[in-house]
Design a protein around this motif. Structure first.
Motif, mmCIF file in Angstrom:
data_model
loop_
_atom_site.group_PDB
_atom_site.id
_atom_site.type_symbol
_atom_site.label_atom_id
_atom_site.label_comp_id
_atom_site.label_asym_id
_atom_site.label_seq_id
_atom_site.Cartn_x
_atom_site.Cartn_y
_atom_site.Cartn_z
ATOM 1 N N GLU A 1 74.083 -79.912 42.508
ATOM 2 C CA GLU A 1 74.115 -79.401 41.128
ATOM 3 C C GLU A 1 75.087 -80.190 40.248
ATOM 4 O O GLU A 1 76.139 -80.620 40.715
ATOM 5 C CB GLU A 1 74.612 -77.947 41.135
ATOM 6 C CG GLU A 1 73.574 -76.957 41.590
ATOM 7 C CD GLU A 1 74.159 -75.553 41.617
ATOM 8 O OE1 GLU A 1 74.163 -74.901 40.560
ATOM 9 O OE2 GLU A 1 74.619 -75.138 42.690
ATOM 10 N N GLN A 2 74.709 -80.332 38.984
ATOM 11 C CA GLN A 2 75.602 -80.953 37.993
ATOM 12 C C GLN A 2 75.864 -79.906 36.912
ATOM 13 O O GLN A 2 75.242 -79.934 35.844
ATOM 14 C CB GLN A 2 74.963 -82.215 37.394
ATOM 15 C CG GLN A 2 74.740 -83.350 38.387
ATOM 16 C CD GLN A 2 76.033 -83.946 38.921
ATOM 17 O OE1 GLN A 2 77.096 -83.802 38.328
ATOM 18 N NE2 GLN A 2 75.979 -84.584 40.068
ATOM 19 N N GLN B 1 77.087 -77.836 33.818
ATOM 20 C CA GLN B 1 77.498 -78.354 32.515
ATOM 21 C C GLN B 1 78.821 -77.747 32.048
ATOM 22 O O GLN B 1 79.523 -78.323 31.238
ATOM 23 C CB GLN B 1 76.391 -78.131 31.469
ATOM 24 C CG GLN B 1 75.101 -78.905 31.759
ATOM 25 C CD GLN B 1 75.337 -80.392 32.024
ATOM 26 O OE1 GLN B 1 75.909 -81.096 31.205
ATOM 27 N NE2 GLN B 1 74.909 -80.878 33.196
ATOM 28 N N LYS C 1 84.616 -79.663 40.697
ATOM 29 C CA LYS C 1 83.356 -80.176 41.195
ATOM 30 C C LYS C 1 83.567 -81.025 42.444
ATOM 31 O O LYS C 1 83.935 -82.198 42.363
ATOM 32 C CB LYS C 1 82.702 -80.997 40.074
ATOM 33 C CG LYS C 1 81.258 -81.225 40.335
ATOM 34 C CD LYS C 1 80.576 -81.849 39.134
ATOM 35 C CE LYS C 1 79.167 -82.192 39.515
ATOM 36 N NZ LYS C 1 79.081 -82.999 40.738
ATOM 37 N N THR D 1 79.311 -83.438 44.979
ATOM 38 C CA THR D 1 78.417 -84.612 45.063
ATOM 39 C C THR D 1 79.179 -85.921 45.330
ATOM 40 O O THR D 1 78.689 -87.012 44.990
ATOM 41 C CB THR D 1 77.528 -84.754 43.801
ATOM 42 O OG1 THR D 1 78.347 -84.644 42.644
ATOM 43 C CG2 THR D 1 76.457 -83.689 43.725
ATOM 44 N N GLU E 1 81.603 -87.437 44.095
ATOM 45 C CA GLU E 1 82.055 -88.327 43.022
ATOM 46 C C GLU E 1 83.558 -88.566 43.187
ATOM 47 O O GLU E 1 84.256 -87.828 43.885
ATOM 48 C CB GLU E 1 81.784 -87.661 41.661
ATOM 49 C CG GLU E 1 80.298 -87.655 41.308
ATOM 50 C CD GLU E 1 79.856 -86.344 40.693
ATOM 51 O OE1 GLU E 1 80.482 -85.305 41.004
ATOM 52 O OE2 GLU E 1 78.867 -86.348 39.925
ATOM 53 N N SER F 1 79.097 -95.812 43.011
ATOM 54 C CA SER F 1 79.182 -94.395 42.634
ATOM 55 C C SER F 1 80.367 -93.649 43.231
ATOM 56 O O SER F 1 80.773 -92.627 42.704
ATOM 57 C CB SER F 1 77.913 -93.665 43.074
ATOM 58 O OG SER F 1 76.795 -94.214 42.436
ATOM 59 N N GLY G 1 77.908 -92.334 37.134
ATOM 60 C CA GLY G 1 77.141 -92.191 35.898
ATOM 61 C C GLY G 1 76.565 -93.491 35.374
ATOM 62 O O GLY G 1 75.680 -93.494 34.522
ATOM 63 N N ARG H 1 79.207 -78.459 48.607
ATOM 64 C CA ARG H 1 77.774 -78.590 48.915
ATOM 65 C C ARG H 1 77.427 -77.806 50.175
ATOM 66 O O ARG H 1 78.159 -77.857 51.171
ATOM 67 C CB ARG H 1 77.426 -80.073 49.101
ATOM 68 C CG ARG H 1 75.924 -80.364 49.147
ATOM 69 C CD ARG H 1 75.356 -80.627 47.785
ATOM 70 N NE ARG H 1 73.899 -80.544 47.739
ATOM 71 C CZ ARG H 1 73.059 -81.574 47.741
ATOM 72 N NH1 ARG H 1 73.530 -82.802 47.776
ATOM 73 N NH2 ARG H 1 71.753 -81.394 47.695
#
Ligand code: PMP
Length: 365
Positions: free
Chosen positions: A30-31, A33, A38, A41, A43, A219, A226, A329
């Motif tokens: 999920e990203q 908003q 977070k 993922t 990042e 990434s 991004g 996750r």
């Protein structure tokens, strides 16, 4: 069940339906908003090199009237110099997903099944299905280790990530070399999305094996998810075949902004190393903290930890964390239904996560 209901919604005449290449797509993390912590993922919690910000600011929008260089020379040359290989040994794409997908299309064409582990990056199965490539998935052992002998049988190609995802386990170079050496007649792809957090890269073996492709991404360690930049390192022949397929698909995969920003990132090696080092340091501290709370996990050499708690259901924990605006996750698939994959964030983010985990675990007792 799900597929059926989707098709009812699409409501197509069965004859039309028969002609459509239908696939079960990859489901990305999920990203959200809204502002959350977070950690779902993988990042990088730190920004890209300040030089990337500078060139972004300096970019002249008029340049966007023109197509970008189809061969992405500035970026390919910069990466070739960085890795000490020739320019024709690098292939760049729109994130490593694009590069991997091109590799599947270009190299996995034997009628025999390709091999990848049962627990691994779930996109491999999707590409195999998309391109109608038969595949088999040897099981990781009970400790989630790859069993190299499983990859010595006849096959149509081999792919695995090192470190593996989502387990975060890194296999030493001699292990990787054994798999490559036992498969001289098929292509072996080593997906090194997380190698900068781990150890020696299979790129060292490129000159010795003509069947090897190493795939990398901007990434994770380069904080540029991004921007979408990935690349492959191999011998000129295999890179040439990849380019033929790319030019038969889309000549301009790399946009002008990505080319310029990618080059700046590679040039700022000091910043890159510092940011990777910070993540490794936080990861090692996170391992101690998670162990103190009773979590168990394979030793991570990536920027995430794949953890389970013997006394707390993983799905419940995942949902409780989400309510607290902390995203990790969870898959719930076979063999890993009690595991969460936690990306390494900043130390402050991890402190918030650990406080939340302690509260969840205390509430249980
Ligand atoms: N390989 C592995 C093992 C990954 O975990 C990811 C990230 N989802 C990718 C490849 C693709 O990353 P990207 O397309 O952002 O380069």
């Amino acid at each position: 069940m799900e597929e059926k209901s989707m098709e009812t919604k699409r409501n197509l005449n069965p004859k039309l339906l028969k002609q459509i290449r239908r696939v079960e797509p990859y489901v990305p993390g999920e990203q959200p908003q809204q502002k959350v912590i977070k950690l779902n993922t993988n990042e990088n919690p730190y920004p890209p090199s300040p030089n990337v910000a500078r060139v972004l600011k300096e970019m002249d929008a008029d340049r966007l009237r023109l197509y970008p260089d189809p061969s992405a020379d500035v970026l390919t040359e910069t990466l070739a110099a960085y890795h000490g290989v020739e320019n024709d040994q690098i292939f760049v794409g729109v994130g490593s997903d694009d590069v991997l997908s091109m590799c599947f299309l270009t190299f996995f064409n034997a009628e025999k099944p390709i091999l990848f582990p049962d627990i691994t990056y779930s996109f491999y199965k999707v590409w195999a299905q998309l391109y109608r490539i038969p595949y088999e998935c040897p099981k990781l052992d009970p400790d989630f280790r790859l069993v190299k002998e499983d990859y010595y049988r006849e096959n149509g190609g081999v792919i695995f990530p090192n470190p593996n995802a989502p387990t975060a386990i890194y296999e030493e170079l001699d292990f990787v070399e054994d798999v490559i050496a036992h498969n001289p007649d098929v292509i072996v792809i080593v997906d090194e999305a997380y190698i900068d957090f781990a150890g020696r890269s299979a790129a060292e073996l490129i000159d010795r094996y003509d069947n090897l492709i190493v795939v990398r991404t901007f990434s994770k360690s380069r904080s540029m998810a991004g921007m979408r930049i990935g690349y492959a390192i191999s011998n000129p022949a295999l890179i040439g075949y990849l380019n033929d397929v790319k030019y038969s698909f889309n000549s301009y995969t790399m946009n002008q902004t990505a080319l310029v920003c990618g080059v700046e990132s590679v040039k700022d090696d000091a910043y890159f190393k510092e940011s990777v080092e910070k993540i490794i340091e936080t990861r090692e501290w996170a391992k101690t903290e998670l162990t103190k709370m009773g979590f168990e996990f394979p030793d991570s050499r990536a920027n995430f930890i794949f953890a389970t708690h013997p006394k707390k259901d993983a799905k419940q924990l995942f949902e409780e964390l989400k309510q607290k605006q902390i995203y990790v996750r969870y898959w719930g698939s076979s063999r890993i239904e009690q595991y969460l994959r936690i990306t390494i964030g900043t130390r402050a983010e991890m402190e918030t996560l650990f406080a939340a985990l302690r509260a969840c675990l205390a509430a249980e007792n």
